[in-house]
Write a protein that holds these residues in place. Structure first.
Motif, mmCIF file in Angstrom:
data_model
loop_
_atom_site.group_PDB
_atom_site.id
_atom_site.type_symbol
_atom_site.label_atom_id
_atom_site.label_comp_id
_atom_site.label_asym_id
_atom_site.label_seq_id
_atom_site.Cartn_x
_atom_site.Cartn_y
_atom_site.Cartn_z
ATOM 1 N N THR A 181 0.826 -1.206 0.000
ATOM 2 C CA THR A 181 0.000 0.000 0.000
ATOM 3 C C THR A 181 0.870 1.271 0.000
ATOM 4 O OG1 THR A 181 -0.268 -0.236 2.394
ATOM 5 C CG2 THR A 181 -2.054 -1.053 1.019
ATOM 6 N N ASP A 182 2.148 1.144 0.344
ATOM 7 C CA ASP A 182 3.058 2.291 0.164
ATOM 8 C C ASP A 182 3.154 2.638 -1.323
ATOM 9 O OD1 ASP A 182 3.607 2.609 2.805
ATOM 10 O OD2 ASP A 182 5.691 1.940 2.715
ATOM 11 N N THR A 183 3.313 1.599 -2.131
ATOM 12 C CA THR A 183 3.389 1.830 -3.578
ATOM 13 C C THR A 183 2.049 2.356 -4.095
ATOM 14 O OG1 THR A 183 5.039 0.103 -3.750
ATOM 15 C CG2 THR A 183 3.976 0.764 -5.792
ATOM 16 N N ALA A 184 0.968 1.838 -3.537
ATOM 17 C CA ALA A 184 -0.355 2.350 -3.925
ATOM 18 C C ALA A 184 -0.453 3.838 -3.586
ATOM 19 C CB ALA A 184 -1.451 1.565 -3.204
ATOM 20 N N VAL B 173 2.832 13.184 -0.646
ATOM 21 C CA VAL B 173 2.357 11.964 0.032
ATOM 22 C C VAL B 173 2.743 12.102 1.492
ATOM 23 C CG1 VAL B 173 2.685 9.475 0.301
ATOM 24 C CG2 VAL B 173 2.570 10.470 -1.979
ATOM 25 N N ILE B 174 1.771 12.017 2.367
ATOM 26 C CA ILE B 174 2.044 12.153 3.795
ATOM 27 C C ILE B 174 1.836 10.796 4.444
ATOM 28 C CG2 ILE B 174 1.427 13.357 5.920
ATOM 29 C CD1 ILE B 174 0.520 15.719 4.256
ATOM 30 N N LYS B 175 2.933 10.242 4.952
ATOM 31 C CA LYS B 175 2.842 8.893 5.504
ATOM 32 C C LYS B 175 2.816 8.910 7.030
ATOM 33 C CE LYS B 175 5.085 4.535 5.992
ATOM 34 N NZ LYS B 175 5.439 3.301 5.379
ATOM 35 N N ALA B 176 1.755 8.345 7.550
ATOM 36 C CA ALA B 176 1.602 8.260 9.002
ATOM 37 C C ALA B 176 2.372 7.052 9.515
ATOM 38 C CB ALA B 176 0.121 8.109 9.342
ATOM 39 N N THR B 177 3.231 7.273 10.500
ATOM 40 C CA THR B 177 3.967 6.153 11.095
ATOM 41 C C THR B 177 3.865 6.252 12.614
ATOM 42 O OG1 THR B 177 6.030 7.375 11.180
ATOM 43 C CG2 THR B 177 5.639 6.069 9.205
ATOM 44 N N LYS B 178 4.608 5.359 13.278
ATOM 45 C CA LYS B 178 4.586 5.371 14.742
ATOM 46 C C LYS B 178 5.614 6.352 15.296
ATOM 47 C CE LYS B 178 3.347 0.503 14.989
ATOM 48 N NZ LYS B 178 3.977 -0.808 15.041
ATOM 49 N N VAL B 179 6.582 6.746 14.474
ATOM 50 C CA VAL B 179 7.660 7.628 14.909
ATOM 51 C C VAL B 179 7.477 8.985 14.222
ATOM 52 C CG1 VAL B 179 10.164 7.775 15.191
ATOM 53 C CG2 VAL B 179 9.092 5.552 14.889
ATOM 54 N N ASP B 180 7.901 10.054 14.909
ATOM 55 C CA ASP B 180 7.623 11.389 14.356
ATOM 56 C C ASP B 180 8.705 11.833 13.368
ATOM 57 O OD1 ASP B 180 9.603 11.796 16.230
ATOM 58 O OD2 ASP B 180 8.894 13.801 16.778
ATOM 59 N N GLY B 181 9.022 10.968 12.429
ATOM 60 C CA GLY B 181 9.976 11.328 11.391
ATOM 61 C C GLY B 181 11.009 10.246 11.190
ATOM 62 N N ILE B 182 12.030 10.589 10.416
ATOM 63 C CA ILE B 182 13.105 9.641 10.137
ATOM 64 C C ILE B 182 14.297 10.058 10.993
ATOM 65 C CG2 ILE B 182 14.581 8.688 8.339
ATOM 66 C CD1 ILE B 182 12.360 9.737 6.343
ATOM 67 N N LYS C 55 13.971 3.928 6.720
ATOM 68 C CA LYS C 55 12.648 3.313 6.635
ATOM 69 C C LYS C 55 11.545 4.357 6.406
ATOM 70 C CE LYS C 55 13.895 -0.901 8.947
ATOM 71 N NZ LYS C 55 15.331 -0.584 9.073
ATOM 72 N N VAL C 56 11.426 4.761 5.189
ATOM 73 C CA VAL C 56 10.403 5.742 4.823
ATOM 74 C C VAL C 56 9.226 4.996 4.211
ATOM 75 C CG1 VAL C 56 9.951 7.852 3.542
ATOM 76 C CG2 VAL C 56 12.288 7.285 4.181
ATOM 77 N N MET C 57 9.522 4.384 3.086
ATOM 78 C CA MET C 57 8.557 3.562 2.365
ATOM 79 C C MET C 57 9.383 2.479 1.693
ATOM 80 S SD MET C 57 5.501 5.595 0.856
ATOM 81 C CE MET C 57 5.457 7.233 0.352
ATOM 82 N N ASP C 58 8.727 1.486 1.125
ATOM 83 C CA ASP C 58 9.526 0.465 0.460
ATOM 84 C C ASP C 58 10.158 1.053 -0.801
ATOM 85 O OD1 ASP C 58 7.749 -0.213 -1.920
ATOM 86 O OD2 ASP C 58 6.386 -0.515 -0.239
ATOM 87 N N ALA C 59 11.139 0.334 -1.321
ATOM 88 C CA ALA C 59 11.973 0.867 -2.405
ATOM 89 C C ALA C 59 11.161 1.191 -3.664
ATOM 90 C CB ALA C 59 13.090 -0.122 -2.718
ATOM 91 N N THR C 60 10.169 0.350 -3.962
ATOM 92 C CA THR C 60 9.360 0.596 -5.172
ATOM 93 C C THR C 60 8.644 1.937 -5.057
ATOM 94 O OG1 THR C 60 8.971 -1.783 -5.203
ATOM 95 C CG2 THR C 60 7.638 -0.464 -6.686
ATOM 96 N N ALA C 61 8.053 2.180 -3.881
ATOM 97 C CA ALA C 61 7.316 3.428 -3.659
ATOM 98 C C ALA C 61 8.266 4.631 -3.704
ATOM 99 C CB ALA C 61 6.596 3.371 -2.311
ATOM 100 N N LEU C 62 9.407 4.475 -3.047
ATOM 101 C CA LEU C 62 10.374 5.580 -2.996
ATOM 102 C C LEU C 62 10.894 5.938 -4.382
ATOM 103 C CD1 LEU C 62 12.855 5.088 -0.020
ATOM 104 C CD2 LEU C 62 11.509 7.108 -0.564
#
Ligand code: UDP
Length: 240
Positions: free
Chosen positions: A144-147, A160-169, A197-204
């Motif tokens: 779904t990252d690629t989506a 693209v704003i990705k919600a994660t558990k950590v407040d950034g990289i 760990k931002v998004m998977d390589a395909t998405a990035l």
């Protein structure tokens, strides 16, 4: 510009399925989903057009042991169906707070959700409705990252704003290393090269090639989504 002018007109918000779990082991936590849609409403109320790609990890993780040894494509279709369940739950939670949304699915299940039609999705956004994209890209072997990257591009989203558990990289895991520092911005090449760990390589790679910026923020930090949308120093941005 007034202080209340958002930086972005149209965003693609990527929510992982696990964001909906809260502290539960799997599934959807009611209080958590209500809080998340409340945060989404805040940015919609600013006039920002919001498209959402939702993951399925919260449900699919629960069935993963049963899926062990399964044909990969079959397991992936199960994962995509899990995202549709989350999409419906999100829509329902949005409805409860007066946020009008439409669910579009990349897999045809017309009794449940309308099919993904790009032009229609854009029209909904222009009308101020939230569009929730379910079933990822509709293809196994993707995430779904690629989506999120794909639909972000198709919707001509500003980011693209990705919600994660950590407040950034961070330079290291902030949970285990107190000296870990948060990046304000990183380049696509750095993110890919350092395997951040931002998004998977395909998405990035897709975002890099099409020059679509990404922002990573914590969904557990109240008001963080609004801060990102307002262009404040929140999370980490991945830029060209
Ligand atoms: N999936 C897929 N194709 C897609 C998107 C998702 O096959 O385009 C499947 C894949 O099995 C994945 C699952 O759906 O593991 C759930 O998506 P994801 O892991 O991206 O969800 P998240 O981790 O964001 O909750």
């Amino acid at each position: 510009m007034s202080a209340q002018t958002p930086k972005y007109k149209r965003i693609l918000l990527k929510l992982s399925g696990e964001a909906l779990m809260g502290d539960d082991a799997y599934g959807i936590n009611r209080a958590t989903i209500n809080r998340i849609v409340g945060e989404v409403k805040e940015v919609v109320d600013l006039g920002v057009q919001v498209a959402v790609v939702i993951g399925g990890g919260n449900i699919f993780r629960g069935v993963a042991p049963a899926a062990e040894g399964m044909d990969r494509a079959t397991a992936d279709y199960m994962g995509m169906l899990a995202t549709v369940m989350n999409a419906l739950a999100l829509q329902d939670a949005m409805k409860h707070i007066g946020l009008v949304s439409r669910v579009q699915s990349a897999l045809n299940i017309e009794q449940v959700a309308e099919p993904y039609i790009r032009g229609k999705a854009i029209r909904y956004l222009e009308e101020g409705r939230v569009v929730i994209f379910g079933a990822g890209t509709g293809n196994p072997f993707f995430t779904t990252d690629t989506a999120a990257a794909l639909r972000g591009l198709e919707m001509s989203a500003d980011i693209v704003i990705k919600a994660t558990k950590v407040d950034g990289i961070y330079t290291d895991d902030p949970k285990t290393n107190p000296d870990a520092m948060r990046y304000t911005t990183v380049s696509f090449d750095e993110a890919i090269g350092k395997n951040l760990k931002v998004m998977d390589a395909t998405a990035l790679t897709l975002c890099r090639d099409q020059n679509l910026p990404i922002s990573v923020f914590s969904i557990f930090k109240q008001g963080a989504l609004k801060r990102v949308v307002m262009g404040e120093d929140e999370g980490t941005k991945v830029l060209a």
